[in-house]
Design a protein around this motif. Sequence first.
Motif, PDB file in Angstrom:
ATOM      1  N   MET A 101      39.905  38.080  28.074  1.00  0.00           N
ATOM      2  CA  MET A 101      38.810  38.510  28.941  1.00  0.00           C
ATOM      3  C   MET A 101      39.278  38.687  30.385  1.00  0.00           C
ATOM      4  SD  MET A 101      35.234  36.548  29.493  1.00  0.00           S
ATOM      5  CE  MET A 101      36.060  34.965  29.468  1.00  0.00           C
ATOM      6  N   THR A 102      39.896  37.625  30.926  1.00  0.00           N
ATOM      7  CA  THR A 102      40.292  37.729  32.325  1.00  0.00           C
ATOM      8  C   THR A 102      41.750  38.169  32.446  1.00  0.00           C
ATOM      9  OG1 THR A 102      40.913  35.424  32.342  1.00  0.00           O
ATOM     10  CG2 THR A 102      38.708  35.941  33.073  1.00  0.00           C
ATOM     11  N   GLY A 103      42.422  38.251  31.330  1.00  0.00           N
ATOM     12  CA  GLY A 103      43.852  38.529  31.366  1.00  0.00           C
ATOM     13  C   GLY A 103      44.205  39.824  32.068  1.00  0.00           C
ATOM     14  N   SER A 104      43.506  40.925  31.701  1.00  0.00           N
ATOM     15  CA  SER A 104      43.898  42.232  32.196  1.00  0.00           C
ATOM     16  C   SER A 104      43.782  42.320  33.710  1.00  0.00           C
ATOM     17  CB  SER A 104      43.045  43.310  31.543  1.00  0.00           C
ATOM     18  OG  SER A 104      41.685  43.113  31.875  1.00  0.00           O
ATOM     19  N   VAL A 105      42.662  41.839  34.251  1.00  0.00           N
ATOM     20  CA  VAL A 105      42.467  41.968  35.693  1.00  0.00           C
ATOM     21  C   VAL A 105      43.361  40.982  36.442  1.00  0.00           C
ATOM     22  CG1 VAL A 105      40.836  41.655  37.574  1.00  0.00           C
ATOM     23  CG2 VAL A 105      40.172  42.937  35.556  1.00  0.00           C
ATOM     24  N   MET A 106      43.410  39.746  35.940  1.00  0.00           N
ATOM     25  CA  MET A 106      44.185  38.726  36.658  1.00  0.00           C
ATOM     26  C   MET A 106      45.664  39.039  36.683  1.00  0.00           C
ATOM     27  SD  MET A 106      42.993  34.846  36.621  1.00  0.00           S
ATOM     28  CE  MET A 106      44.384  34.468  37.647  1.00  0.00           C
ATOM     29  N   SER A 107      46.165  39.631  35.583  1.00  0.00           N
ATOM     30  CA  SER A 107      47.596  39.911  35.536  1.00  0.00           C
ATOM     31  C   SER A 107      47.970  41.017  36.524  1.00  0.00           C
ATOM     32  CB  SER A 107      48.009  40.317  34.125  1.00  0.00           C
ATOM     33  OG  SER A 107      47.335  41.497  33.757  1.00  0.00           O
ATOM     34  N   SER A 108      46.979  41.777  36.982  1.00  0.00           N
ATOM     35  CA  SER A 108      47.302  42.845  37.921  1.00  0.00           C
ATOM     36  C   SER A 108      47.104  42.417  39.375  1.00  0.00           C
ATOM     37  CB  SER A 108      46.459  44.085  37.626  1.00  0.00           C
ATOM     38  OG  SER A 108      45.111  43.733  37.424  1.00  0.00           O
ATOM     39  N   VAL A 109      46.830  41.120  39.578  1.00  0.00           N
ATOM     40  CA  VAL A 109      46.687  40.615  40.947  1.00  0.00           C
ATOM     41  C   VAL A 109      48.030  40.718  41.662  1.00  0.00           C
ATOM     42  CG1 VAL A 109      46.419  38.496  42.290  1.00  0.00           C
ATOM     43  CG2 VAL A 109      44.760  39.066  40.515  1.00  0.00           C
ATOM     44  N   ARG A 110      48.000  41.245  42.883  1.00  0.00           N
ATOM     45  CA  ARG A 110      49.243  41.408  43.634  1.00  0.00           C
ATOM     46  C   ARG A 110      49.163  40.758  45.007  1.00  0.00           C
ATOM     47  NH1 ARG A 110      48.962  47.523  43.820  1.00  0.00           N
ATOM     48  NH2 ARG A 110      46.844  46.780  44.033  1.00  0.00           N
ATOM     49  N   GLY A 111      50.321  40.434  45.548  1.00  0.00           N
ATOM     50  CA  GLY A 111      50.423  39.994  46.937  1.00  0.00           C
ATOM     51  C   GLY A 111      50.182  38.518  47.136  1.00  0.00           C
ATOM     52  N   GLY A 112      50.589  38.028  48.327  1.00  0.00           N
ATOM     53  CA  GLY A 112      50.371  36.626  48.677  1.00  0.00           C
ATOM     54  C   GLY A 112      49.050  36.461  49.387  1.00  0.00           C
ATOM     55  N   GLY A 113      48.601  35.199  49.517  1.00  0.00           N
ATOM     56  CA  GLY A 113      47.279  34.916  50.074  1.00  0.00           C
ATOM     57  C   GLY A 113      47.049  35.477  51.455  1.00  0.00           C
ATOM     58  N   ALA A 114      48.005  35.239  52.371  1.00  0.00           N
ATOM     59  CA  ALA A 114      47.808  35.669  53.753  1.00  0.00           C
ATOM     60  C   ALA A 114      47.808  37.194  53.859  1.00  0.00           C
ATOM     61  CB  ALA A 114      48.889  35.072  54.641  1.00  0.00           C
ATOM     62  N   GLY A 115      48.747  37.833  53.177  1.00  0.00           N
ATOM     63  CA  GLY A 115      48.834  39.292  53.209  1.00  0.00           C
ATOM     64  C   GLY A 115      47.579  39.932  52.651  1.00  0.00           C
ATOM     65  N   ARG A 116      47.057  39.365  51.560  1.00  0.00           N
ATOM     66  CA  ARG A 116      45.831  39.891  50.958  1.00  0.00           C
ATOM     67  C   ARG A 116      44.663  39.747  51.909  1.00  0.00           C
ATOM     68  NH1 ARG A 116      47.094  36.821  45.821  1.00  0.00           N
ATOM     69  NH2 ARG A 116      45.552  35.405  46.667  1.00  0.00           N
ATOM     70  N   ALA A 117      44.597  38.589  52.587  1.00  0.00           N
ATOM     71  CA  ALA A 117      43.480  38.358  53.509  1.00  0.00           C
ATOM     72  C   ALA A 117      43.541  39.338  54.679  1.00  0.00           C
ATOM     73  CB  ALA A 117      43.515  36.919  54.018  1.00  0.00           C
ATOM     74  N   VAL A 118      44.749  39.599  55.188  1.00  0.00           N
ATOM     75  CA  VAL A 118      44.892  40.552  56.296  1.00  0.00           C
ATOM     76  C   VAL A 118      44.462  41.946  55.836  1.00  0.00           C
ATOM     77  CG1 VAL A 118      46.551  41.749  57.766  1.00  0.00           C
ATOM     78  CG2 VAL A 118      46.682  39.262  57.515  1.00  0.00           C
ATOM     79  N   ARG A 119      44.873  42.320  54.629  1.00  0.00           N
ATOM     80  CA  ARG A 119      44.520  43.643  54.113  1.00  0.00           C
ATOM     81  C   ARG A 119      42.999  43.761  53.959  1.00  0.00           C
ATOM     82  NH1 ARG A 119      46.134  46.579  48.679  1.00  0.00           N
ATOM     83  NH2 ARG A 119      45.672  48.698  49.392  1.00  0.00           N
ATOM     84  N   ALA A 120      42.362  42.684  53.468  1.00  0.00           N
ATOM     85  CA  ALA A 120      40.906  42.692  53.306  1.00  0.00           C
ATOM     86  C   ALA A 120      40.214  42.826  54.655  1.00  0.00           C
ATOM     87  CB  ALA A 120      40.448  41.420  52.599  1.00  0.00           C
ATOM     88  N   GLU A 121      40.701  42.063  55.635  1.00  0.00           N
ATOM     89  CA  GLU A 121      40.078  42.117  56.963  1.00  0.00           C
ATOM     90  C   GLU A 121      40.281  43.480  57.611  1.00  0.00           C
ATOM     91  OE1 GLU A 121      37.976  40.145  58.325  1.00  0.00           O
ATOM     92  OE2 GLU A 121      38.120  38.627  56.774  1.00  0.00           O
TER      93      GLU A 121
END
Lengths: 309, 275
Positions: free
Chosen positions: B1-21
């Motif tokens: 169920m969660t495998g497909s989406v979770m396995s495609s998670v990329r990047g580290g926490g800080a970089g992801r947060a900066v990209r989101a902001e």
Amino acid sequence: MDATIEVRGLSKRYGPTTAVDGLTFTVAPGRVTGFVGPNGAGKSTTMRMIMGLDRPDAGTALVGGRSYRSLRTPLCRLGALLDASAVHPARRARDHLRWLAHANGLPVRRVDEVIELAGLTGAAGRRAGGFSLGMRQRLGIAAALLGDPPVLMFDEPVNGLDPDGIAWMRGLLRSLAGEGRAVLVSSHLMSELEGGADHLVMIGRGRLIADIGVGELLDAASGGRVELRTARRQEAMTVLAHAGATVTAHGTDAVTVAGLDSERIIALLTGAGVTFSGVAAYRASLEEAYMELTRDAVEFQAVTGRVAP
Amino acid sequence: MTGSVMSSVRGGGAGRAVRAEWTKLRTLPSTGWLLFALAGITVAVGAAVTGSVDTADCVTPAACEEDTPRLALSGVRLGQIAAIVLGVLAVGGEYATGTITATLAAVPRRGTVLAAKAAVVAGAVAAAGAVGVLAALAVGRGILPRNGFTAAHGYPPLSPLDGATARAAAGTVLYLVLVALLSLGVATALRDTAAATTAVLALLWIVPIVTRLVGDAAWRERLEKVAPMSAGLAVQSTRDLERLPIGPWPGLGVLAGYAAAAMLVGGVLFAVRDA
């Protein structure tokens, strides 16, 4: 293990008011758990603590066995819709989902998938400020589904929805649970959960009132009573009361009978020559069962006028 | 169920947060307008102020003792308001609209959220500030000679490559970034757009206004040393540095202290308070 919410001894005070008081329950996978209580019972506060938005004064809340604040990609663990109006009115719906996806490193194609899932395809390019409440709910649902999480949590999701929207929401919750996810849905109206929830966690004044399966609750509230329909109600009630039953008249031609089973009732009425048109096991409504269980909590609030936020 | 989406998670926490902001910041129409206003007001006000000064008003052109780079960059006194609003809105807007809940649901670590906001606000203000500052110098270079500020009179043409002018220009960009961070920190602490904007404006302008009422020169100098705007803008000075209440870089350091304190207080409150 992934698809659970475990709440253990959770408490939260706001000044002198205790919003949540030693609450313990588990949300299990594969079913819709209704989270019910009067307004101000502590449902939203509990959900906020599960998501790590508010800090509990005591107790723990775990999502898939871990505290929410320790999750690296929380959107992939728990999807939540707490307040559908909490979107920036000047931002386009797709952009709202896009920044959420970026925050958890989710691929952008997932944004288009959830837009379609939530039925927002035509509106994704519009600014959220122009959305109706129903569309905001759909945007909130899309956001909750973004990380394809095993646990979902919705606070009053049908509030303000039209009948079509309510039916859509109910079907969605069912199908999410059918996929093996744990689904927690709060409501202050039991009737909203009728036919929608499998399990109920009822709270009042921040305390657990009942943690019970819907079938079990209805059996208990029905109490093995029998519903009798007859045009000759007075005679029937006399006969049955003489045989030791507790009888209550309701409607124009119905009698609820406690203390005798159907077969015995039929035998007694036939013997006395009282005709009847129907005998059936009595089914309490969810609302009725709920009112009985929460009466104390509601009374307390009416007397003191103190309602937790 | 969660495998497909979770396995495609990329990047580290800080970089992801900066990209989101960054996505959050650039998808609001107000961001573009504010950055445009930041550069535009800096240039326009700088041009107006520069154009109003003429060597003909002095006994001799050299007696004007005009700090021409400082003159050309004086527009930031008003242009900084856009940086303040941008910094305040970056977090205040989230409390006003309730999106702070979604932000913390996606990134539960408060420190990461605030650091990511600081990074994108600083980046955006630095870019717009640099454009405004360079354009203001270019416009000043065009206007000044027409008002008698020529090399022959001891006023060489403005150039961002000249040592002192380069320091003034870079320092002005840093000044704007620090003002935006100060605003971000104050808004994080106050969680209210109007209150935070008022607080930052008061903090920046109260001393410049009060010093006009203070007769005693020693006290005036003391106040200008510790006030965020007066001290911070010392970085724009290119001549008679020994007469300044505080040196260019130490002055900017004072403002940096205010910004750091605001970010620290905001960050601590953000971490310990309920959302």
